[in-house]
Scaffold this active site. Structure first.
Site, PDB file in Angstrom:
ATOM      1  N   LYS A 105      12.079   1.985  19.762  1.00  0.00           N
ATOM      2  CA  LYS A 105      12.589   0.879  18.953  1.00  0.00           C
ATOM      3  C   LYS A 105      13.258  -0.134  19.870  1.00  0.00           C
ATOM      4  O   LYS A 105      14.065   0.233  20.725  1.00  0.00           O
ATOM      5  CB  LYS A 105      13.606   1.389  17.914  1.00  0.00           C
ATOM      6  CG  LYS A 105      12.959   2.171  16.763  1.00  0.00           C
ATOM      7  CD  LYS A 105      14.015   2.572  15.744  1.00  0.00           C
ATOM      8  CE  LYS A 105      13.445   3.507  14.687  1.00  0.00           C
ATOM      9  NZ  LYS A 105      12.669   2.846  13.650  1.00  0.00           N
ATOM     10  N   HIS A 140      15.532  12.323  16.863  1.00  0.00           N
ATOM     11  CA  HIS A 140      15.895  10.900  16.955  1.00  0.00           C
ATOM     12  C   HIS A 140      17.388  10.643  17.183  1.00  0.00           C
ATOM     13  O   HIS A 140      17.766   9.853  18.039  1.00  0.00           O
ATOM     14  CB  HIS A 140      15.502  10.181  15.670  1.00  0.00           C
ATOM     15  CG  HIS A 140      14.056  10.342  15.298  1.00  0.00           C
ATOM     16  ND1 HIS A 140      13.048  10.365  16.231  1.00  0.00           N
ATOM     17  CD2 HIS A 140      13.445  10.455  14.095  1.00  0.00           C
ATOM     18  CE1 HIS A 140      11.885  10.498  15.599  1.00  0.00           C
ATOM     19  NE2 HIS A 140      12.094  10.555  14.316  1.00  0.00           N
ATOM     20  N   LYS A 178       7.074  14.804  17.912  1.00  0.00           N
ATOM     21  CA  LYS A 178       8.253  15.601  17.592  1.00  0.00           C
ATOM     22  C   LYS A 178       8.085  16.222  16.211  1.00  0.00           C
ATOM     23  O   LYS A 178       7.265  15.730  15.458  1.00  0.00           O
ATOM     24  CB  LYS A 178       9.532  14.747  17.676  1.00  0.00           C
ATOM     25  CG  LYS A 178       9.429  13.450  16.884  1.00  0.00           C
ATOM     26  CD  LYS A 178      10.204  13.268  15.634  1.00  0.00           C
ATOM     27  CE  LYS A 178      10.250  14.143  14.496  1.00  0.00           C
ATOM     28  NZ  LYS A 178      10.030  13.575  13.179  1.00  0.00           N
ATOM     29  N   GLY A 222      -4.805  14.730  13.776  1.00  0.00           N
ATOM     30  CA  GLY A 222      -3.984  14.370  12.611  1.00  0.00           C
ATOM     31  C   GLY A 222      -4.342  12.962  12.166  1.00  0.00           C
ATOM     32  O   GLY A 222      -3.499  12.226  11.654  1.00  0.00           O
ATOM     33  N   LEU A 269       1.558  10.168   9.470  1.00  0.00           N
ATOM     34  CA  LEU A 269       1.972   9.333  10.609  1.00  0.00           C
ATOM     35  C   LEU A 269       0.840   8.421  11.065  1.00  0.00           C
ATOM     36  O   LEU A 269       1.051   7.238  11.349  1.00  0.00           O
ATOM     37  CB  LEU A 269       2.431  10.228  11.765  1.00  0.00           C
ATOM     38  CG  LEU A 269       2.852   9.476  13.021  1.00  0.00           C
ATOM     39  CD1 LEU A 269       4.092   8.627  12.755  1.00  0.00           C
ATOM     40  CD2 LEU A 269       3.120  10.433  14.176  1.00  0.00           C
ATOM     41  N   GLU A 311      18.103   7.366   4.368  1.00  0.00           N
ATOM     42  CA  GLU A 311      16.803   6.829   3.962  1.00  0.00           C
ATOM     43  C   GLU A 311      16.663   6.956   2.437  1.00  0.00           C
ATOM     44  O   GLU A 311      17.056   7.978   1.873  1.00  0.00           O
ATOM     45  CB  GLU A 311      15.665   7.609   4.611  1.00  0.00           C
ATOM     46  CG  GLU A 311      15.626   7.492   6.118  1.00  0.00           C
ATOM     47  CD  GLU A 311      14.441   8.255   6.707  1.00  0.00           C
ATOM     48  OE1 GLU A 311      13.463   7.614   7.089  1.00  0.00           O
ATOM     49  OE2 GLU A 311      14.493   9.492   6.747  1.00  0.00           O
ATOM     50  N   ASP A 350      13.846  17.471  11.764  1.00  0.00           N
ATOM     51  CA  ASP A 350      13.032  16.264  11.668  1.00  0.00           C
ATOM     52  C   ASP A 350      13.731  15.070  12.321  1.00  0.00           C
ATOM     53  O   ASP A 350      13.092  14.257  12.986  1.00  0.00           O
ATOM     54  CB  ASP A 350      12.764  15.973  10.181  1.00  0.00           C
ATOM     55  CG  ASP A 350      11.826  14.799   9.964  1.00  0.00           C
ATOM     56  OD1 ASP A 350      10.913  14.609  10.795  1.00  0.00           O
ATOM     57  OD2 ASP A 350      11.979  14.080   8.956  1.00  0.00           O
ATOM     58  N   HIS A 390       9.907   8.449  18.608  1.00  0.00           N
ATOM     59  CA  HIS A 390       9.669   7.014  18.447  1.00  0.00           C
ATOM     60  C   HIS A 390      10.952   6.189  18.356  1.00  0.00           C
ATOM     61  O   HIS A 390      10.923   4.986  18.557  1.00  0.00           O
ATOM     62  CB  HIS A 390       8.727   6.742  17.258  1.00  0.00           C
ATOM     63  CG  HIS A 390       9.393   6.762  15.923  1.00  0.00           C
ATOM     64  ND1 HIS A 390       9.591   7.903  15.216  1.00  0.00           N
ATOM     65  CD2 HIS A 390       9.904   5.772  15.155  1.00  0.00           C
ATOM     66  CE1 HIS A 390      10.191   7.624  14.071  1.00  0.00           C
ATOM     67  NE2 HIS A 390      10.393   6.326  14.014  1.00  0.00           N
TER      68      HIS A 390
HETATM   69  C1  BG6 Z   1      10.077  10.344  11.367  1.00  0.00           C
HETATM   70  C2  BG6 Z   1      10.508  11.395  10.404  1.00  0.00           C
HETATM   71  O1  BG6 Z   1      10.002  10.865  12.663  1.00  0.00           O
HETATM   72  O2  BG6 Z   1      11.005   9.262  11.336  1.00  0.00           O
HETATM   73  C3  BG6 Z   1      10.609  10.814   9.009  1.00  0.00           C
HETATM   74  O3  BG6 Z   1       9.572  12.473  10.421  1.00  0.00           O
HETATM   75  C4  BG6 Z   1      11.502   9.597   8.997  1.00  0.00           C
HETATM   76  O4  BG6 Z   1      11.092  11.790   8.095  1.00  0.00           O
HETATM   77  C5  BG6 Z   1      11.074   8.616  10.074  1.00  0.00           C
HETATM   78  O5  BG6 Z   1      11.427   8.991   7.727  1.00  0.00           O
HETATM   79  C6  BG6 Z   1      12.058   7.462  10.208  1.00  0.00           C
HETATM   80  O6  BG6 Z   1      11.545   6.561  11.148  1.00  0.00           O
HETATM   81  P1  BG6 Z   1      11.762   4.997  10.983  1.00  0.00           P
HETATM   82  O7  BG6 Z   1      11.164   4.400  12.200  1.00  0.00           O
HETATM   83  O8  BG6 Z   1      11.076   4.580   9.722  1.00  0.00           O
HETATM   84  O9  BG6 Z   1      13.247   4.808  10.906  1.00  0.00           O
END
Ligand code: BG6
Length: 493
Positions: free
Chosen positions: A191, A249, A157, A26, A31, A225, A244, A187
């Site tokens: 953080k 998350h 994920k 990818g 990403l 977002e 997602d 991820h």
């Molecule tokens: C990703 C999602 O895992 O996390 C996205 O696929 C999302 O849709 C993103 O925008 C948000 O991550 P971060 O670190 O920018 O808050």
């Protein structure tokens, strides 16, 4: 003079890492462009990488030079730090590319070439930055190329799209890799601010004694977002906001908020406590879920005209254990909303008020809250009622706030992916998820996935469909904040 061995550059206390060939599936995707390639550049510049090479793999028909161009544009657009041209050239020289369609032979040869450039016996990191539907094919290709033995594999994920597919994916992985080789990434756990939840809860004596159903009224995990779908329709249409963001998350963050103290900050004890939270989660009640879709989503390129994919979801869930029974956890996230934010807000139970005179303001602005901001500055705020100066007893809501900016450490923050890539190379599973935990999360999601409520439209730039207010009533969403975060005050001596 010999150049320094990159393994010696890691700050004190960090385990040195062996040289690596990183095979990035990818490699031209969203990403990789936004996070992975810029992240590798930054890790490299920060002296946190061993000697390494990257072999990019994707569907595009590119040569090494073409991939370097893609990576260069990505870093220009998405790097959080200015990229010095000399350091960029040094990074670009480490990149090679193989089209996925060329099959196992050319892939194996490219990895071998990269390894020979490094010399010795470098390790191999296989990063699968691909959607769930493409994961199995990528694993077979790696196996056919003979790259699985001894490698570290990082899977993105969402891990599967439901319980059945997650189990299948896990079985496929286990045909080729041992569990100790597998790093399932989420991820949000990388953080800085998410890890600060653990530090805050367990390194201080003040909050843990009140961290329970006796003192906490409800919890909000809110990640709106402003971001749109952009070029990700192919991924997003088959995924939606719940898969997602929520089952991934938001649930992982919920586990950090809700878990019992682990016996050590090590992979097995942390996983054990997180999985206990997941086991105590009640199945999601579809009647307590609001699904939304922003107006205009169906006209986005690549989106079906009658798409039922949700771009917004809010729900109530409950951790049915001795610490949390009866405390609702409200989760919300969506695209193209009014603001981007990532907060966890703990609302404390309200005290008796009858001693205060009528109209003095006590309780008028909601309960007192502890709020974590998952942004890089790891802000924290504790709001409380205090007396307004002057005669009488009038109360105002005030807050105590902290930000990493206050301690001048923000520059040391690693972006979540940077931290996790390095941890995977060092073999540290602490901040990764496990198959058991993920499967349990799919299991509690089954009632929702089988009978999802209809998607309700919401205007771009809003906080979601109106039904989201009823979901949380009589409580209210913390966002938008009534009072802004305080800006950093630079103190002069
Ligand atoms: C990703 C999602 O895992 O996390 C996205 O696929 C999302 O849709 C993103 O925008 C948000 O991550 P971060 O670190 O920018 O808050």
């Amino acid at each position: 003079m010999q150049p320094p061995d990159p393994r010696d550059l890691a700050p004190a206390g960090l385990a040195p890492v062996d040289p690596y060939v990183i095979v990035l599936f990818g490699a031209t995707g969203d990403l990789a462009r936004r996070k992975l390639l810029p992240g590798l550049v930054h890790l490299s510049h920060a002296g946190l990488m061993p000697d390494y090479r990257v072999v990019g793999v994707s569907l595009e028909d590119l040569d090494d030079e073409g991939f370097r161009e893609v990576a260069g544009q990505a870093c220009e657009e998405f790097s959080r730090h200015p990229v010095d041209p000399a350091l960029w050239r040094e990074f670009a020289a480490r990149l090679a590319y193989v089209g996925k369609d060329r099959g196992p032979g050319p892939l194996a040869a490219a990895v071998q070439r990269a390894g020979a450039e490094l010399g010795g016996s470098p390790r191999v990191l296989l990063y699968l930055s691909v959607p769930p539907a493409a994961a199995t094919a990528a694993i077979s290709l790696l196996d056919d190329a003979g790259l699985a033995a001894g490698a570290t594999v990082v899977t993105e994920k969402p891990f599967g799209t439901d319980l059945e597919s997650a189990r299948r994916l896990n079985a496929t992985l286990h045909e080729v890799f041992d569990e100790s080789q597998i790093f399932r990434i989420d991820h949000f756990l990388g953080k800085e601010a998410a890890q600060n939840i653990l530090a805050f809860r367990f390194a201080n004596g003040l909050f843990e004694p009140i961290w329970n159903r006796v003192n906490i009224d409800h919890v909000q995990i809110d990640v709106p977002e402003t971001l749109e779908i952009g070029t990700r329709a192919a991924f997003y249409e088959g995924t939606g906001a719940y898969r997602d963001m929520v089952v991934t998350h938001l649930m992982q963050v919920l586990a950090f908020v809700a878990m019992e103290p682990p016996t050590a900050l090590a992979p097995a004890p942390i996983t054990e406590e997180k999985n206990k939270v997941f086991r105590s989660l009640k199945p999601i009640d579809a009647g307590r879920v609001v699904r939304g879709q922003y107006e205009g989503y169906r006209s986005e390129p690549g989106v079906a005209g009658d798409s039922q994919t949700e771009t917004f979801v809010a729900l109530e869930c409950e951790v049915d254990n001795w610490r949390w029974s009866g405390v609702p956890f409200y989760l919300r996230t969506g695209k193209r909303m009014a603001e981007s934010a990532r907060i966890i807000s703990i609302a404390f139970r309200e005290p008796p008020r009858s001693m205060f005179p009528d109209g003095c303001g006590v309780g008028e602005y909601g309960p007192d809250h502890l709020t974590f901001d998952l942004d890089e500055s790891s802000r924290l705020s504790l709001s409380f009622y205090g007396k307004r100066p002057g005669p009488g007893m009038t109360l105002d809501k005030a807050s105590m706030q902290f930000s990493l900016q206050d301690v001048d450490r923000e520059k040391d923050t690693l972006e979540a992916y940077e931290r996790l890539i390095r941890d995977a190379m060092a073999g540290d599973h602490t901040l990764f998820t496990t198959a058991d935990g993920i499967e349990r999360l799919w299991e509690i999601s089954t009632p929702l996935l089988e009978s999802p409520p209809p998607v309700l439209p919401y205007p771009v730039g809003s906080w979601g469909p109106d039904a989201v207010q009823d979901l949380i009533a009589p409580n209210e969403w913390r966002l938008p904040f009534a009072r802004r975060w305080r800006e950093l005050r630079i103190s002069s001596v």
